[in-house]
Design a protein around this motif. Sequence first.
Motif, PDB file in Angstrom:
ATOM      1  N   LYS A  50       0.833  -1.197   0.000  1.00 38.24           N
ATOM      2  CA  LYS A  50       0.000   0.000   0.000  1.00 38.24           C
ATOM      3  C   LYS A  50       0.869   1.249   0.000  1.00 38.24           C
ATOM      4  CE  LYS A  50      -3.951  -1.939   2.443  1.00 38.24           C
ATOM      5  NZ  LYS A  50      -4.828  -1.796   3.605  1.00 38.24           N
ATOM      6  N   VAL A  51       0.355   2.283  -0.654  1.00 42.82           N
ATOM      7  CA  VAL A  51       0.997   3.593  -0.671  1.00 42.82           C
ATOM      8  C   VAL A  51      -0.106   4.631  -0.468  1.00 42.82           C
ATOM      9  CG1 VAL A  51       2.325   5.252  -2.036  1.00 42.82           C
ATOM     10  CG2 VAL A  51       2.790   2.807  -2.277  1.00 42.82           C
ATOM     11  N   CYS A  52       0.087   5.525   0.491  1.00 42.43           N
ATOM     12  CA  CYS A  52      -0.877   6.603   0.709  1.00 42.43           C
ATOM     13  C   CYS A  52      -0.701   7.625  -0.408  1.00 42.43           C
ATOM     14  CB  CYS A  52      -0.655   7.257   2.065  1.00 42.43           C
ATOM     15  SG  CYS A  52      -1.729   8.674   2.371  1.00 42.43           S
ATOM     16  N   VAL A  53      -1.785   7.870  -1.164  1.00 35.13           N
ATOM     17  CA  VAL A  53      -1.721   8.791  -2.298  1.00 35.13           C
ATOM     18  C   VAL A  53      -2.505  10.077  -2.048  1.00 35.13           C
ATOM     19  CG1 VAL A  53      -1.310   6.970  -3.990  1.00 35.13           C
ATOM     20  CG2 VAL A  53      -3.657   7.648  -3.462  1.00 35.13           C
ATOM     21  N   ALA A  54      -3.341  10.070  -1.003  1.00 38.99           N
ATOM     22  CA  ALA A  54      -4.176  11.235  -0.707  1.00 38.99           C
ATOM     23  C   ALA A  54      -4.795  11.032   0.679  1.00 38.99           C
ATOM     24  CB  ALA A  54      -5.278  11.393  -1.756  1.00 38.99           C
ATOM     25  N   TYR A  55      -5.544  12.049   1.114  1.00 39.82           N
ATOM     26  CA  TYR A  55      -6.273  11.976   2.374  1.00 39.82           C
ATOM     27  C   TYR A  55      -7.736  12.298   2.123  1.00 39.82           C
ATOM     28  CZ  TYR A  55      -1.575  12.724   4.254  1.00 39.82           C
ATOM     29  OH  TYR A  55      -0.241  12.650   4.527  1.00 39.82           O
ATOM     30  N   ASP A  56      -8.584  11.703   2.912  1.00 39.39           N
ATOM     31  CA  ASP A  56     -10.000  12.048   2.918  1.00 39.39           C
ATOM     32  C   ASP A  56     -10.272  12.824   4.202  1.00 39.39           C
ATOM     33  OD1 ASP A  56     -12.841  11.419   4.038  1.00 39.39           O
ATOM     34  OD2 ASP A  56     -12.990  11.072   1.880  1.00 39.39           O
ATOM     35  N   VAL A  57     -10.799  14.022   4.039  1.00 39.26           N
ATOM     36  CA  VAL A  57     -11.187  14.833   5.194  1.00 39.26           C
ATOM     37  C   VAL A  57     -12.641  15.225   4.994  1.00 39.26           C
ATOM     38  CG1 VAL A  57     -10.729  16.910   6.550  1.00 39.26           C
ATOM     39  CG2 VAL A  57      -8.841  15.739   5.403  1.00 39.26           C
ATOM     40  N   ASP A  58     -13.500  14.593   5.765  1.00 42.83           N
ATOM     41  CA  ASP A  58     -14.943  14.869   5.696  1.00 42.83           C
ATOM     42  C   ASP A  58     -15.476  14.779   4.261  1.00 42.83           C
ATOM     43  OD1 ASP A  58     -14.925  15.317   8.469  1.00 42.83           O
ATOM     44  OD2 ASP A  58     -14.391  17.426   8.172  1.00 42.83           O
ATOM     45  N   GLY A  59     -15.063  13.742   3.536  1.00 40.58           N
ATOM     46  CA  GLY A  59     -15.556  13.524   2.179  1.00 40.58           C
ATOM     47  C   GLY A  59     -14.824  14.297   1.102  1.00 40.58           C
ATOM     48  N   GLU A  60     -13.865  15.119   1.485  1.00 37.13           N
ATOM     49  CA  GLU A  60     -13.084  15.886   0.502  1.00 37.13           C
ATOM     50  C   GLU A  60     -11.711  15.244   0.347  1.00 37.13           C
ATOM     51  OE1 GLU A  60     -11.688  20.516  -0.179  1.00 37.13           O
ATOM     52  OE2 GLU A  60     -13.161  20.048   1.367  1.00 37.13           O
ATOM     53  N   ARG A  61     -11.285  15.058  -0.903  1.00 34.29           N
ATOM     54  CA  ARG A  61     -10.002  14.398  -1.189  1.00 34.29           C
ATOM     55  C   ARG A  61      -8.886  15.443  -1.292  1.00 34.29           C
ATOM     56  NH1 ARG A  61      -8.585   9.340  -4.238  1.00 34.29           N
ATOM     57  NH2 ARG A  61      -6.478   9.658  -4.987  1.00 34.29           N
ATOM     58  N   TYR A  62      -7.813  15.204  -0.546  1.00 36.06           N
ATOM     59  CA  TYR A  62      -6.626  16.056  -0.578  1.00 36.06           C
ATOM     60  C   TYR A  62      -5.453  15.236  -1.083  1.00 36.06           C
ATOM     61  CZ  TYR A  62      -8.817  19.621   2.406  1.00 36.06           C
ATOM     62  OH  TYR A  62      -9.623  20.608   2.914  1.00 36.06           O
ATOM     63  N   THR A  63      -4.803  15.699  -2.142  1.00 31.83           N
ATOM     64  CA  THR A  63      -3.602  15.012  -2.615  1.00 31.83           C
ATOM     65  C   THR A  63      -2.346  15.653  -2.035  1.00 31.83           C
ATOM     66  OG1 THR A  63      -3.571  16.363  -4.613  1.00 31.83           O
ATOM     67  CG2 THR A  63      -4.638  14.180  -4.752  1.00 31.83           C
ATOM     68  N   SER A  64      -2.536  16.683  -1.239  1.00 32.05           N
ATOM     69  CA  SER A  64      -1.425  17.311  -0.522  1.00 32.05           C
ATOM     70  C   SER A  64      -1.838  17.448   0.947  1.00 32.05           C
ATOM     71  CB  SER A  64      -1.086  18.676  -1.125  1.00 32.05           C
ATOM     72  OG  SER A  64      -2.207  19.525  -1.066  1.00 32.05           O
ATOM     73  N   VAL A  65      -0.921  17.861   1.763  1.00 35.79           N
ATOM     74  CA  VAL A  65      -1.211  18.028   3.184  1.00 35.79           C
ATOM     75  C   VAL A  65      -2.232  19.154   3.336  1.00 35.79           C
ATOM     76  CG1 VAL A  65      -0.219  18.647   5.418  1.00 35.79           C
ATOM     77  CG2 VAL A  65       1.077  17.220   3.833  1.00 35.79           C
ATOM     78  N   PRO A  66      -3.350  18.890   4.041  1.00 30.97           N
ATOM     79  CA  PRO A  66      -4.336  19.961   4.259  1.00 30.97           C
ATOM     80  C   PRO A  66      -3.685  21.179   4.915  1.00 30.97           C
ATOM     81  CG  PRO A  66      -5.244  17.857   4.897  1.00 30.97           C
ATOM     82  CD  PRO A  66      -3.788  17.627   4.611  1.00 30.97           C
ATOM     83  N   GLU A  67      -4.113  22.353   4.489  1.00 31.46           N
ATOM     84  CA  GLU A  67      -3.454  23.589   4.918  1.00 31.46           C
ATOM     85  C   GLU A  67      -3.659  23.943   6.382  1.00 31.46           C
ATOM     86  OE1 GLU A  67      -7.480  24.229   3.367  1.00 31.46           O
ATOM     87  OE2 GLU A  67      -5.746  23.293   2.483  1.00 31.46           O
ATOM     88  N   HIS A  68      -4.694  23.413   7.010  1.00 32.40           N
ATOM     89  CA  HIS A  68      -4.951  23.717   8.417  1.00 32.40           C
ATOM     90  C   HIS A  68      -4.792  22.461   9.264  1.00 32.40           C
ATOM     91  CE1 HIS A  68      -6.281  27.683   7.350  1.00 32.40           C
ATOM     92  NE2 HIS A  68      -7.147  27.180   6.489  1.00 32.40           N
ATOM     93  N   GLN A  69      -4.095  22.602  10.380  1.00 31.59           N
ATOM     94  CA  GLN A  69      -3.829  21.473  11.267  1.00 31.59           C
ATOM     95  C   GLN A  69      -5.115  20.785  11.711  1.00 31.59           C
ATOM     96  OE1 GLN A  69      -0.989  20.016  12.092  1.00 31.59           O
ATOM     97  NE2 GLN A  69      -2.037  18.549  13.381  1.00 31.59           N
TER      98      GLN A  69
END
Length: 135
Positions: A50-69
Amino acid sequence: EGYEYGVTTGRRRRCGWFDGPIANYASCVNGLTDIAVTKLDVLSAFDTIKVCVAYDVDGERYTSVPEHQVRFEHAKPIYEELPGWKCDITGCRSFDELPQEAQGYVAFIEDLAHTRVTFIGVGAGREQIINRFWK
């Protein structure tokens, strides 16, 4: 399998899959030109990697680190699975000697990190390192 223990404390280290967005972020903020991948041989035991390619934050896909902690705190990794190589790579001394699946894994993480992988550890021994670009 890879003896992942803290040198000072002796505690077991937490191990996880490669995190592409974090690697890309680290590469950007630190101006990295090259990275090293260690313990590639440990991944030889897996059918898929497995390789992490993105993040899911409340149904929104982020391919980079979310801007707010606060958003990053709730991020859930989105993984892609790559084929494993299921063979002993500890004798490999050049990139071309690695199985195609291992080469593909390295290329995949290079694309995610936007940084080339110059050193690849294929075993615990000092001589078990592949140097791709520095001569």
